[in-house]
Design a protein around this motif. Structure first.
Motif, PDB file in Angstrom:
ATOM      1  N   GLU A  11      -8.290 -36.315 -23.650  1.00 17.99           N
ATOM      2  CA  GLU A  11      -7.444 -35.643 -24.730  1.00 17.99           C
ATOM      3  C   GLU A  11      -8.019 -36.143 -26.102  1.00 17.99           C
ATOM      4  O   GLU A  11      -7.451 -35.555 -26.934  1.00 17.99           O
ATOM      5  CB  GLU A  11      -6.059 -35.906 -24.368  1.00 17.99           C
ATOM      6  N   GLU A  12      -8.740 -37.227 -26.007  1.00 14.88           N
ATOM      7  CA  GLU A  12      -8.922 -37.849 -27.510  1.00 14.88           C
ATOM      8  C   GLU A  12     -10.284 -38.589 -27.434  1.00 14.88           C
ATOM      9  O   GLU A  12     -10.944 -38.883 -26.455  1.00 14.88           O
ATOM     10  CB  GLU A  12      -8.119 -39.064 -27.814  1.00 14.88           C
ATOM     11  N   LYS A  13     -11.084 -38.625 -28.639  1.00 15.01           N
ATOM     12  CA  LYS A  13     -12.160 -39.094 -28.804  1.00 15.01           C
ATOM     13  C   LYS A  13     -12.211 -40.622 -28.279  1.00 15.01           C
ATOM     14  O   LYS A  13     -11.044 -41.424 -28.652  1.00 15.01           O
ATOM     15  CB  LYS A  13     -12.685 -39.301 -30.182  1.00 15.01           C
ATOM     16  N   GLU A 105     -15.337 -22.102 -16.380  1.00 13.01           N
ATOM     17  CA  GLU A 105     -14.317 -20.941 -17.032  1.00 13.01           C
ATOM     18  C   GLU A 105     -13.742 -22.073 -18.187  1.00 13.01           C
ATOM     19  O   GLU A 105     -13.526 -22.873 -18.380  1.00 13.01           O
ATOM     20  CB  GLU A 105     -13.161 -20.698 -16.170  1.00 13.01           C
ATOM     21  N   VAL A 106     -13.782 -21.181 -19.318  1.00 16.27           N
ATOM     22  CA  VAL A 106     -12.897 -21.533 -20.779  1.00 16.27           C
ATOM     23  C   VAL A 106     -11.870 -20.868 -20.807  1.00 16.27           C
ATOM     24  O   VAL A 106     -11.729 -19.726 -21.216  1.00 16.27           O
ATOM     25  CB  VAL A 106     -13.967 -21.344 -21.739  1.00 16.27           C
ATOM     26  N   THR A 110      -9.838 -26.137 -22.580  1.00 18.23           N
ATOM     27  CA  THR A 110      -9.946 -26.741 -21.350  1.00 18.23           C
ATOM     28  C   THR A 110     -11.224 -25.914 -20.653  1.00 18.23           C
ATOM     29  O   THR A 110     -11.404 -24.689 -20.869  1.00 18.23           O
ATOM     30  CB  THR A 110      -8.803 -26.540 -20.595  1.00 18.23           C
ATOM     31  N   TYR A 111     -11.900 -26.680 -19.951  1.00 19.09           N
ATOM     32  CA  TYR A 111     -13.260 -26.233 -19.285  1.00 19.09           C
ATOM     33  C   TYR A 111     -12.989 -26.539 -17.821  1.00 19.09           C
ATOM     34  O   TYR A 111     -12.716 -27.696 -17.553  1.00 19.09           O
ATOM     35  CB  TYR A 111     -14.286 -27.033 -19.805  1.00 19.09           C
ATOM     36  N   GLY A 270     -10.774 -29.517 -13.872  1.00 17.79           N
ATOM     37  CA  GLY A 270     -10.845 -29.128 -15.319  1.00 17.79           C
ATOM     38  C   GLY A 270     -10.469 -30.225 -16.049  1.00 17.79           C
ATOM     39  O   GLY A 270     -10.034 -31.063 -15.736  1.00 17.79           O
ATOM     40  N   GLY A 271     -10.856 -30.074 -17.480  1.00 19.56           N
ATOM     41  CA  GLY A 271     -10.376 -30.877 -18.557  1.00 19.56           C
ATOM     42  C   GLY A 271     -10.908 -30.523 -19.696  1.00 19.56           C
ATOM     43  O   GLY A 271     -11.503 -29.795 -19.945  1.00 19.56           O
TER      44      GLY A 271
END
Length: 282
Positions: A11-13, A105-106, A110-111, A270-271
């Protein structure tokens, strides 16, 4: 060649699994690909080759060499293609890998990777695994087996009784080498997981080169198939979240949706991805 450093399943760098993505606009020999993977020394590096057949991916680890499939390189490659390659970004990206075509899937940010149907292999004794990883046989759940599974890249799936056991895992390289002589097909990822309630799991993945992986899309696809096969949730359709990499200071979040009806498998992992850097690889 343009390159991108991407944090995957996060969720974050500066969290999740680090990945080097290289857009291959020139010939790169196998030897150079291996050297680049070794230079950056992430768990995996992915090269995107542009062919008439579409986007061809090759995935390399720094020490083991090329692998036919891996989750976070596919996720990160799709992220780069969607955001930096396609002029009109599509909602489904088709990628060509050694294991065949993989679709991503995009949806907003989320991928989601659609993985291959699973293949199930051998089961292992608790004593074998416990001895390698510094835990006790009684730390491993009795109700479910330790099992080899592959959805394109093989993994051994191991259910544990508590997060305390998960924290204690530490591989003994010499014992692992002896174990591989007996079970050569198990020279692969070993994914340990604990059910933490509310449709969520904590997991750790130890790779065959004794390095821990902060997020393992392929092994979590294997785990999804395992959970359905063994009726873990008393359902052939499951949806849950896996948290991985927290013990390494690189929290990863993987969203799992899987189903099996009449032996027709649908496994999706996914993520999100975060761009860390981009530049030119000379």
């Amino acid at each position: 060649m343009n390159f991108y450093i991407v944090d995957c399943f996060t969720e974050e760098k500066y969290q999740g699994n680090q990945l080097l993505v290289i857009l291959a606009d020139r010939f790169i020999s196998d030897d150079e690909q291996q050297k680049i993977a070794k230079e950056i020394n992430f768990s995996e590096t992915v090269f995107i080759f542009f062919e008439k057949s579409g986007y061809n991916l090759r995935i390399w680890t720094p020490n083991v060499g090329e692998v036919p499939f891996a989750g976070h390189p596919v996720l990160g490659a799709a992220f780069v293609i969607h955001n930096f390659v396609e002029n009109q970004p599509s909602r489904q990206i088709e990628l060509n890998l050694k294991v065949g075509k993989i679709h991503v899937e995009v949806s907003e940010t989320t991928y989601t990777i659609k993985q291959n149907p699973p293949i199930f292999g051998i089961t292992l004794r608790k004593e074998e695994i416990a001895d390698i990883y510094g835990i006790f046989p009684e730390d491993i759940v009795d109700e479910y087996p330790i099992e080899w599974v592959s959805t394109g890249l093989e993994a051994v799936i191991i259910p544990l009784k508590s997060t305390n056991v998960l924290e204690r895992i530490k591989v003994n390289p010499e014992k692992f080498k002896s174990y591989i002589k007996i079970h050569p097909e198990c020279n692969c990822n070993h994914l340990f997981f604990v059910n933490t309630g509310s449709n969520s799991f904590q997991a750790r993945c130890l790779m065959e080169d004794f390095v821990e992986d902060p997020a393992t899309g392929s092994a979590n696809g294997c785990m999804a198939a395992y959970i359905i096969k063994h009726n873990y949730f008393n359902s052939k359709k499951v949806s849950y979240t896996v948290y991985q990499g927290e013990d390494m200071g690189r929290k990863s979040v993987l969203k799992i949706d899987a189903a099996c009806e009449n032996n027709n498998w649908d496994i999706r992992v996914g993520g999100k991805c975060q761009l860390v850097a981009k530049g030119n690889w000379t």
